[in-house]
Design a protein around this motif. Sequence first.
Motif, PDB file in Angstrom:
ATOM      1  N   VAL A   6      51.222  20.772  65.065  1.00 56.26           N
ATOM      2  CA  VAL A   6      50.027  19.910  64.798  1.00 56.26           C
ATOM      3  C   VAL A   6      48.830  20.444  65.627  1.00 56.26           C
ATOM      4  CG1 VAL A   6      48.807  17.640  64.505  1.00 56.26           C
ATOM      5  CG2 VAL A   6      51.007  17.977  63.933  1.00 56.26           C
ATOM      6  N   GLY A   7      47.624  20.575  64.854  1.00 57.38           N
ATOM      7  CA  GLY A   7      46.362  20.985  65.619  1.00 57.38           C
ATOM      8  C   GLY A   7      45.673  22.070  64.841  1.00 57.38           C
ATOM      9  N   GLU A   8      45.437  22.837  65.772  1.00 56.27           N
ATOM     10  CA  GLU A   8      44.529  24.148  65.394  1.00 56.27           C
ATOM     11  C   GLU A   8      44.970  25.630  65.750  1.00 56.27           C
ATOM     12  OE1 GLU A   8      40.017  22.756  66.074  1.00 56.27           O
ATOM     13  OE2 GLU A   8      40.979  23.119  67.914  1.00 56.27           O
ATOM     14  N   LYS A   9      44.822  26.619  65.298  1.00 58.99           N
ATOM     15  CA  LYS A   9      45.496  27.648  65.418  1.00 58.99           C
ATOM     16  C   LYS A   9      45.578  28.142  66.755  1.00 58.99           C
ATOM     17  CE  LYS A   9      43.596  31.846  64.219  1.00 58.99           C
ATOM     18  NZ  LYS A   9      43.122  32.981  63.433  1.00 58.99           N
ATOM     19  N   THR A  10      46.482  28.916  67.357  1.00 59.73           N
ATOM     20  CA  THR A  10      46.628  29.174  68.917  1.00 59.73           C
ATOM     21  C   THR A  10      45.966  30.608  69.196  1.00 59.73           C
ATOM     22  OG1 THR A  10      48.679  30.349  68.545  1.00 59.73           O
ATOM     23  CG2 THR A  10      48.964  28.110  69.162  1.00 59.73           C
ATOM     24  N   PHE A  11      45.866  30.869  70.254  1.00 62.66           N
ATOM     25  CA  PHE A  11      45.001  31.885  70.821  1.00 62.66           C
ATOM     26  C   PHE A  11      45.489  33.091  70.566  1.00 62.66           C
ATOM     27  CE2 PHE A  11      43.926  34.962  74.084  1.00 62.66           C
ATOM     28  CZ  PHE A  11      42.438  34.647  74.321  1.00 62.66           C
ATOM     29  N   GLY A  12      46.869  33.401  70.408  1.00 59.48           N
ATOM     30  CA  GLY A  12      47.351  34.632  69.947  1.00 59.48           C
ATOM     31  C   GLY A  12      47.468  35.848  71.130  1.00 59.48           C
ATOM     32  N   LYS A  13      48.495  35.536  72.055  1.00 61.22           N
ATOM     33  CA  LYS A  13      48.968  36.265  73.019  1.00 61.22           C
ATOM     34  C   LYS A  13      50.352  36.570  73.137  1.00 61.22           C
ATOM     35  CE  LYS A  13      48.790  37.304  78.035  1.00 61.22           C
ATOM     36  NZ  LYS A  13      50.448  37.543  78.253  1.00 61.22           N
ATOM     37  N   GLY A  14      50.791  37.827  72.532  1.00 59.22           N
ATOM     38  CA  GLY A  14      52.108  38.216  72.140  1.00 59.22           C
ATOM     39  C   GLY A  14      52.752  39.089  73.240  1.00 59.22           C
ATOM     40  N   THR A  15      52.277  39.520  74.424  1.00 57.64           N
ATOM     41  CA  THR A  15      52.865  40.338  75.150  1.00 57.64           C
ATOM     42  C   THR A  15      53.404  39.928  76.438  1.00 57.64           C
ATOM     43  OG1 THR A  15      50.684  40.678  76.174  1.00 57.64           O
ATOM     44  CG2 THR A  15      51.369  42.198  74.118  1.00 57.64           C
ATOM     45  N   VAL A  16      54.084  40.569  77.095  1.00 59.35           N
ATOM     46  CA  VAL A  16      54.838  40.066  78.349  1.00 59.35           C
ATOM     47  C   VAL A  16      54.333  40.967  79.475  1.00 59.35           C
ATOM     48  CG1 VAL A  16      56.992  39.696  79.377  1.00 59.35           C
ATOM     49  CG2 VAL A  16      56.761  39.485  76.933  1.00 59.35           C
ATOM     50  N   GLN A  17      53.806  40.415  80.522  1.00 58.65           N
ATOM     51  CA  GLN A  17      53.614  41.156  81.935  1.00 58.65           C
ATOM     52  C   GLN A  17      54.452  40.867  83.048  1.00 58.65           C
ATOM     53  OE1 GLN A  17      51.136  39.440  80.078  1.00 58.65           O
ATOM     54  NE2 GLN A  17      50.758  41.289  78.999  1.00 58.65           N
ATOM     55  N   ASN A  18      54.684  41.828  83.776  1.00 56.48           N
ATOM     56  CA  ASN A  18      55.119  41.773  85.153  1.00 56.48           C
ATOM     57  C   ASN A  18      54.392  42.563  86.253  1.00 56.48           C
ATOM     58  OD1 ASN A  18      55.828  44.429  85.459  1.00 56.48           O
ATOM     59  ND2 ASN A  18      58.053  44.198  85.272  1.00 56.48           N
ATOM     60  N   ALA A  19      54.458  41.912  87.578  1.00 55.84           N
ATOM     61  CA  ALA A  19      53.733  42.550  88.477  1.00 55.84           C
ATOM     62  C   ALA A  19      54.419  43.109  89.455  1.00 55.84           C
ATOM     63  CB  ALA A  19      52.855  41.418  89.170  1.00 55.84           C
ATOM     64  N   GLN A  20      54.099  44.459  90.080  1.00 54.48           N
ATOM     65  CA  GLN A  20      54.604  45.190  90.896  1.00 54.48           C
ATOM     66  C   GLN A  20      53.827  45.073  92.434  1.00 54.48           C
ATOM     67  OE1 GLN A  20      57.456  47.364  91.364  1.00 54.48           O
ATOM     68  NE2 GLN A  20      56.925  46.945  93.266  1.00 54.48           N
ATOM     69  N   ASN A  21      54.115  44.557  93.255  1.00 53.76           N
ATOM     70  CA  ASN A  21      53.551  44.410  94.489  1.00 53.76           C
ATOM     71  C   ASN A  21      53.875  45.604  95.506  1.00 53.76           C
ATOM     72  OD1 ASN A  21      52.703  41.941  93.918  1.00 53.76           O
ATOM     73  ND2 ASN A  21      54.614  41.057  94.399  1.00 53.76           N
ATOM     74  N   TYR A  22      52.710  45.854  96.298  1.00 53.36           N
ATOM     75  CA  TYR A  22      52.870  47.140  96.981  1.00 53.36           C
ATOM     76  C   TYR A  22      52.534  46.736  98.709  1.00 53.36           C
ATOM     77  CZ  TYR A  22      52.479  49.629  92.663  1.00 53.36           C
ATOM     78  OH  TYR A  22      52.668  50.112  91.677  1.00 53.36           O
ATOM     79  N   ASN A  23      53.073  47.504  99.500  1.00 43.76           N
ATOM     80  CA  ASN A  23      53.016  47.169 100.885  1.00 43.76           C
ATOM     81  C   ASN A  23      51.833  46.683 101.558  1.00 43.76           C
ATOM     82  OD1 ASN A  23      56.048  47.591 100.975  1.00 43.76           O
ATOM     83  ND2 ASN A  23      55.651  49.785 101.741  1.00 43.76           N
ATOM     84  N   ASP A  24      50.612  47.205 100.876  1.00 42.12           N
ATOM     85  CA  ASP A  24      49.359  46.881 101.437  1.00 42.12           C
ATOM     86  C   ASP A  24      48.758  45.715 101.050  1.00 42.12           C
ATOM     87  OD1 ASP A  24      48.714  47.684  98.849  1.00 42.12           O
ATOM     88  OD2 ASP A  24      47.293  49.203  99.207  1.00 42.12           O
ATOM     89  N   GLY A  25      49.542  44.940 100.041  1.00 44.03           N
ATOM     90  CA  GLY A  25      49.200  43.630  99.360  1.00 44.03           C
ATOM     91  C   GLY A  25      48.697  43.812  97.926  1.00 44.03           C
ATOM     92  N   SER A  26      48.463  45.031  97.405  1.00 49.60           N
ATOM     93  CA  SER A  26      47.909  45.221  96.125  1.00 49.60           C
ATOM     94  C   SER A  26      48.873  45.049  95.347  1.00 49.60           C
ATOM     95  CB  SER A  26      47.027  46.480  96.213  1.00 49.60           C
ATOM     96  OG  SER A  26      48.192  47.633  96.267  1.00 49.60           O
ATOM     97  N   SER A  27      48.621  45.104  93.968  1.00 53.14           N
ATOM     98  CA  SER A  27      49.643  44.879  92.861  1.00 53.14           C
ATOM     99  C   SER A  27      49.165  45.648  91.375  1.00 53.14           C
ATOM    100  CB  SER A  27      49.903  43.500  92.729  1.00 53.14           C
ATOM    101  OG  SER A  27      50.501  43.074  91.723  1.00 53.14           O
ATOM    102  N   VAL A  28      49.971  46.009  90.716  1.00 56.81           N
ATOM    103  CA  VAL A  28      50.042  46.374  89.503  1.00 56.81           C
ATOM    104  C   VAL A  28      50.617  45.470  88.461  1.00 56.81           C
ATOM    105  CG1 VAL A  28      50.237  48.125  87.572  1.00 56.81           C
ATOM    106  CG2 VAL A  28      49.559  48.967  89.775  1.00 56.81           C
ATOM    107  N   LYS A  29      49.746  44.757  87.601  1.00 53.26           N
ATOM    108  CA  LYS A  29      50.352  43.738  86.508  1.00 53.26           C
ATOM    109  C   LYS A  29      50.332  44.506  85.216  1.00 53.26           C
ATOM    110  CE  LYS A  29      47.907  40.445  85.204  1.00 53.26           C
ATOM    111  NZ  LYS A  29      47.403  40.488  83.793  1.00 53.26           N
ATOM    112  N   LEU A  30      51.341  44.971  84.910  1.00 55.83           N
ATOM    113  CA  LEU A  30      51.500  45.845  83.381  1.00 55.83           C
ATOM    114  C   LEU A  30      52.463  45.032  82.517  1.00 55.83           C
ATOM    115  CD1 LEU A  30      51.103  49.049  83.068  1.00 55.83           C
ATOM    116  CD2 LEU A  30      53.556  49.152  83.390  1.00 55.83           C
TER     117      LEU A  30
END
Length: 461
Positions: A309-333
Motif C-alpha cells: 500500500v502507498g506510493e511507488k518506491t525509490f528504485g534502487k536495485g543494486t548491491v554494494q560492498n566496501a573494501q577497507n584499506y590499511n590507511d582507513g580509506s575505503s572503496v564502496k563498489l
Amino acid sequence: MKKQMKFVVAILVTAALSSAITFVITKQGAVSVSGDEKFSKLMAAYTKVKDEYYEKTDDQKLVDGAIQGMIASLDDPYSTYMDQEEAEGFNNTISSSFEGIGAQVEEKDGQILIVAPIKGSPAEKAGLKPHDHILKVNGKSTKGMSVNKAVSLIRGKKGTDVKLHLNRQGVGNVDVTITRDTIPLETVYAKLTKDKIGEIQITSFAETTSKELDKAIDDLEKKGAKGFVIDLRDNPGGIMTEAIEMSNDFIDKGKVIMQVEEKGKKQVYKAEKERKVHQPAVVLVNGGSASAAEIMAAALHQSSGIQIVGEKTFGKGTVQNAQNYNDGSSVKLTIAKWLTPDGSWIHKKGIEPQVKAALPSYAKLPYLSPKKSYELNDNGDEVKAAQKMFQALGYKAKANGEYDQAFQSIVKSFQTDNDLKADGILTGDTTTVLMTKIQDKLKNNDTQMKKAIEVLKKEMK
C-alpha cells in the motif's frame, strides 16, 4: 602496506583485478612494470607527474586521485572511493550511530537528493522529504559534487548548524537551517491499536534491526495483535542480509526472498527457517522506501501474497560492498544487481503498490524556521508555503506568496487563537506553534496508514 610503497598503491589496487602485472623496484628506487600495457600506461603517467609537474606533488593525493578517477569512470552513483573521514562516516551510518542531520543522501542523474530522513532525526523534524534536491550546502553549490563530498559537508558535530538550499517539486526553492544532533539508535518502532493491529515502523536496516523486529513482533503478539502493518515509508535501506532475515519472518520456509545477479550468474536466496508471523499483514511504502526496504516489500508481496500500500518506491536495485584499506580509506563498489523473487529488476523503476494511497498535499510543505521572520510586504515561496499551512488549519488564506494585509490579518487571528502576541509577524513562537499544529494534523490524518489498516482489516475477516 609499507609507507615507502605508497606510490604504487594505485597500481596494487588495480592489480587486484588482474594478475598479469609484475613490479620491479630498482636499486635507484625506480619502478618498472611488465605485463599488461594498460597498467604500464598508468605508472608512466604517475611517474611523469611525479618527476615533471612544476610544483611539489603529494604521493597520497596522487594515489587517491587515481582511485577516484577509476571509480568515477564507472558512471555509477553507488560506487565511490571514500577517504578516511568519509569511510568512517559511512561505517557509522551502517551501525546507525552517528552525529549529523539524519538523512540518507544519494546522487541521481547528477543531482544530490534526499532519499529519506530518519525517524526522530533533525532532518525529519525540519521537514525534509524524499526527492528533495539539495542545491547548496552552507552556500556551496552541489552541482557536479560527489555524494560523499555532499555528505561530508552536511554531517558535523552535535549542536552545530547546517544550511541547506533545497528545491522541492510543487513547492519551489526553500532554505532550511538544521541543528545537527545524535541520530537515534532505534530502527524499529511498534504500537498496538485499539483494533489489535500491530503497526511496526522500520526506519532502516542496520546491524540490530532484525533482532529489534523479532522483539517487536513478540511484544505485539503477547498483547494480542491480530494483524500487522509493516511501515517501510522513508526507509532508505541498509544491510541486505538484515532484509533477508526479516523477510523470512513473513515467508514460508523454502520460498524465494530475492535473487542476486553478478556478471550473469544468479544466486537465489530462500527462506531458511519457518516463518514467525502467521497473522495477516500489509506493507506500507512511499518514494523514500529504497534498497533493502524494496527487497523486503517485494519479497513479502511476491512470495507471501502480502499487499503493498502507498506510493511507488525509490528504485534502487543494486548491491554494494566496501573494501577497507590499511590507511582507513575505503572503496564502496557495486558488485551485483538484485532481483525480486520473480526475477524483476526494479532499478530506477521502483515498485508500484497494489493499493495506491497518498498523504494530504500539506505533507510536502517545507519546514519554516522560527529563526526567520516574515511580515507585511514580504513575498516568495516560503510565504506561499506558510499560506498553505494556514489553509490546512482551516484559515481562509490565499496561497499567492504575498504577505499582504489580508494575510497579516490571518496571522493575527492565529496568534490570538493560540494566546500569542498578535503582531501579525510570522516568527519565533508563532512559527513553532504553526509547525507543531501542522505536524499534529498530519499525524492524526495519516491517510496512507488509514488505507493500509483498511486493507488489512479486509484480510483479517
